[in-house]
Design an enzyme around this catalytic site. Structure first.
Site, PDB file in Angstrom:
ATOM      1  N   TRP A 101       0.821  -1.210   0.000  1.00 56.76           N
ATOM      2  CA  TRP A 101       0.000   0.000   0.000  1.00 56.76           C
ATOM      3  C   TRP A 101       0.854   1.260   0.000  1.00 56.76           C
ATOM      4  O   TRP A 101       0.517   2.247  -0.656  1.00 56.76           O
ATOM      5  CB  TRP A 101      -0.991   0.003   1.165  1.00 56.76           C
ATOM      6  CG  TRP A 101      -1.974  -1.122   1.067  1.00 56.76           C
ATOM      7  CD1 TRP A 101      -2.139  -2.131   1.963  1.00 56.76           C
ATOM      8  CD2 TRP A 101      -2.899  -1.385   0.004  1.00 56.76           C
ATOM      9  NE1 TRP A 101      -3.110  -2.997   1.525  1.00 56.76           N
ATOM     10  CE2 TRP A 101      -3.591  -2.574   0.340  1.00 56.76           C
ATOM     11  CE3 TRP A 101      -3.212  -0.744  -1.195  1.00 56.76           C
ATOM     12  CZ2 TRP A 101      -4.582  -3.122  -0.488  1.00 56.76           C
ATOM     13  CZ3 TRP A 101      -4.184  -1.289  -2.024  1.00 56.76           C
ATOM     14  CH2 TRP A 101      -4.860  -2.464  -1.667  1.00 56.76           C
ATOM     15  N   ASP A 168      -2.176   6.700   6.012  1.00 56.48           N
ATOM     16  CA  ASP A 168      -3.171   5.763   5.521  1.00 56.48           C
ATOM     17  C   ASP A 168      -3.534   4.864   6.706  1.00 56.48           C
ATOM     18  O   ASP A 168      -2.737   4.021   7.106  1.00 56.48           O
ATOM     19  CB  ASP A 168      -2.565   4.947   4.366  1.00 56.48           C
ATOM     20  CG  ASP A 168      -3.515   3.864   3.845  1.00 56.48           C
ATOM     21  OD1 ASP A 168      -4.605   3.690   4.417  1.00 56.48           O
ATOM     22  OD2 ASP A 168      -3.139   3.192   2.854  1.00 56.48           O
ATOM     23  N   LYS A 192     -13.001  -1.479   6.278  1.00 53.26           N
ATOM     24  CA  LYS A 192     -12.387  -2.333   7.302  1.00 53.26           C
ATOM     25  C   LYS A 192     -13.057  -2.064   8.659  1.00 53.26           C
ATOM     26  O   LYS A 192     -13.909  -2.829   9.057  1.00 53.26           O
ATOM     27  CB  LYS A 192     -10.879  -2.163   7.324  1.00 53.26           C
ATOM     28  CG  LYS A 192     -10.200  -3.010   6.216  1.00 53.26           C
ATOM     29  CD  LYS A 192      -9.490  -2.221   5.186  1.00 53.26           C
ATOM     30  CE  LYS A 192      -8.988  -3.107   4.050  1.00 53.26           C
ATOM     31  NZ  LYS A 192      -8.209  -2.343   3.080  1.00 53.26           N
TER      32      LYS A 192
END
Ligand SMILES: *Cc1c(COP(=O)(O)O)cnc(C)c1O
Length: 352
Positions: A101, A168, A192
């Site tokens: 990511w 993030d 999530k």
């Protein structure tokens, strides 16, 4: 059979939230209309989005001077929007390379300026969080990924740096206390710990907005969404609604502090079981253990197959590791109850 969903995202949400969401699809709060058909400009939706914003602020302790936005495009669009807004053409941006990511985020930044990694854990397939790195002061921002969903590492520290800090937090937001005042921009895909896929949470410091570095297309400009309070165009109405329901649930659980205690208990139980088990090993160094995604490996193929079969027989689903990491991954997000971790632990203990 009761299902225990250890999926990494989209993932489990509380059963009562699913029920409330289903009710809202049929008849929102008794108004005779579905959440799916009301106008995003209606009074009914205004109450929902304002409540969602205020719950984010309350649960995370967001100080004055920040805006809370619900955007679209997932965390992945933030990888582009951040450098497009804040990285000047000849400017530098620092990234902590802790896996896919962060790497993807850095790749997008190359389209706009000069990103570089201040440190990387690539040498050990990202199984630890780099320590003792320096962030130069001449960068537009420093970008980190607080929880590395694929590898199972997590940064628990709110770094003190002399440059704007961007995080993030897609896979650990609302799972533990953070000091929002240390960050200039926090973002997270909803799917999530916040709600169903569709909305992307952005918490941005209003002062940071002044540093926009170029002319930006309207929809990709943070200022558009700050000025219009996430209602420049039709926002992801359903995702925001269910996120609000889920954040109400979290508040009723005692908020982030209370859920953090439960998350620690769940993660400790599972890591202890893996460490004591002769046939499984954890993938990640202890000082970098994620509480949200626990990654581990079986010592051989036979153990792996027997374990998978036992999981299937006990309703344990979505426990295979990401294709980049292999092995197993048990995701222990807020809504996953301790009782599900106990079932997993018993299944593991049964593999001899
Ligand atoms: C899941 C995830 C993403 C990608 O999110 P999308 O909303 O699918 O774009 C980015 N970063 C992290 C840390 C993630 O866990």
């Amino acid at each position: 059979m009761k299902i225990h969903n250890f999926g990494a995202g989209p993932c489990i949400l509380p059963q009562e939230v699913f029920k409330q969401a289903a009710d809202g699809v049929l008849d929102l709060n008794g108004i005779g209309m579905s959440i799916l058909e009301i106008s995003h400009r209606s009074q009914d939706f205004d109450i929902i989005i304002k409540r969602a914003q205020s719950l984010v602020k309350e649960l995370l302790g967001v100080p004055e001077g920040y805006s809370v936005l619900f955007l679209q495009g997932g965390a992945s669009l933030q990888f582009s929007m951040i450098p497009m807004n804040f990285l000047p053409e000849n400017g530098k941006a620092a990234y902590l390379d802790t896996g896919v990511w962060s790497y993807k985020a850095m790749k997008e930044a190359k389209l706009f300026g000069n990103p570089f990694a201040v440190a990387s854990s690539k040498d050990k397939n990202y199984n630890y969080i780099p320590q003792n790195f320096e962030v130069p002061e001449d960068v537009a921002y420093f970008h980190i990924t607080t929880n590395n969903t694929i590898y199972g590492t997590e940064i628990f520290e709110d770094y003190d740096v002399n440059v704007p800090l961007i995080a993030d937090m897609s896979s650990d937001i609302f799972s533990r206390k953070i000091d929002v005042s240390k960050y200039d921009l926090i973002f997270a895909g909803a799917q999530k710990n916040m709600g169903p896929a569709g909305a992307t949470l952005v918490i941005i410091k209003d002062e940071f907005l002044e540093k926009r570095a170029r002319v930006i297309p309207t929809m990709l400009d943070y200022k558009t969404h700050v000025d219009k309070d996430s209602l420049f165009n039709t926002p992801p109405v359903f995702s925001i609604y269910v996120s609000m329901l889920n954040l109400e649930w979290l508040k009723a659980q005692g908020g982030v502090e209370a859920i953090e205690k439960k998350n620690i208990e769940k993660a400790n139980l599972l890591y202890k079981t893996i460490e004591e088990h002769p046939l499984f090993t954890p993938n990640v160094a202890e000082d970098s253990h994620s509480r949200m995604n626990v990654t581990f490996t079986a010592i051989n193929e036979d153990v792996e197959q027997r374990f998978l079969k036992a999981c299937q027989e006990n309703g344990i689903v979505a426990i295979k590791g990401h294709r980049d990491a292999g092995g197993f991954r048990a995701s222990l997000y807020n809504a996953l109850p301790l009782s599900s971790v106990k079932v997993l632990v018993e299944v593991m203990k049964g593999i001899q």
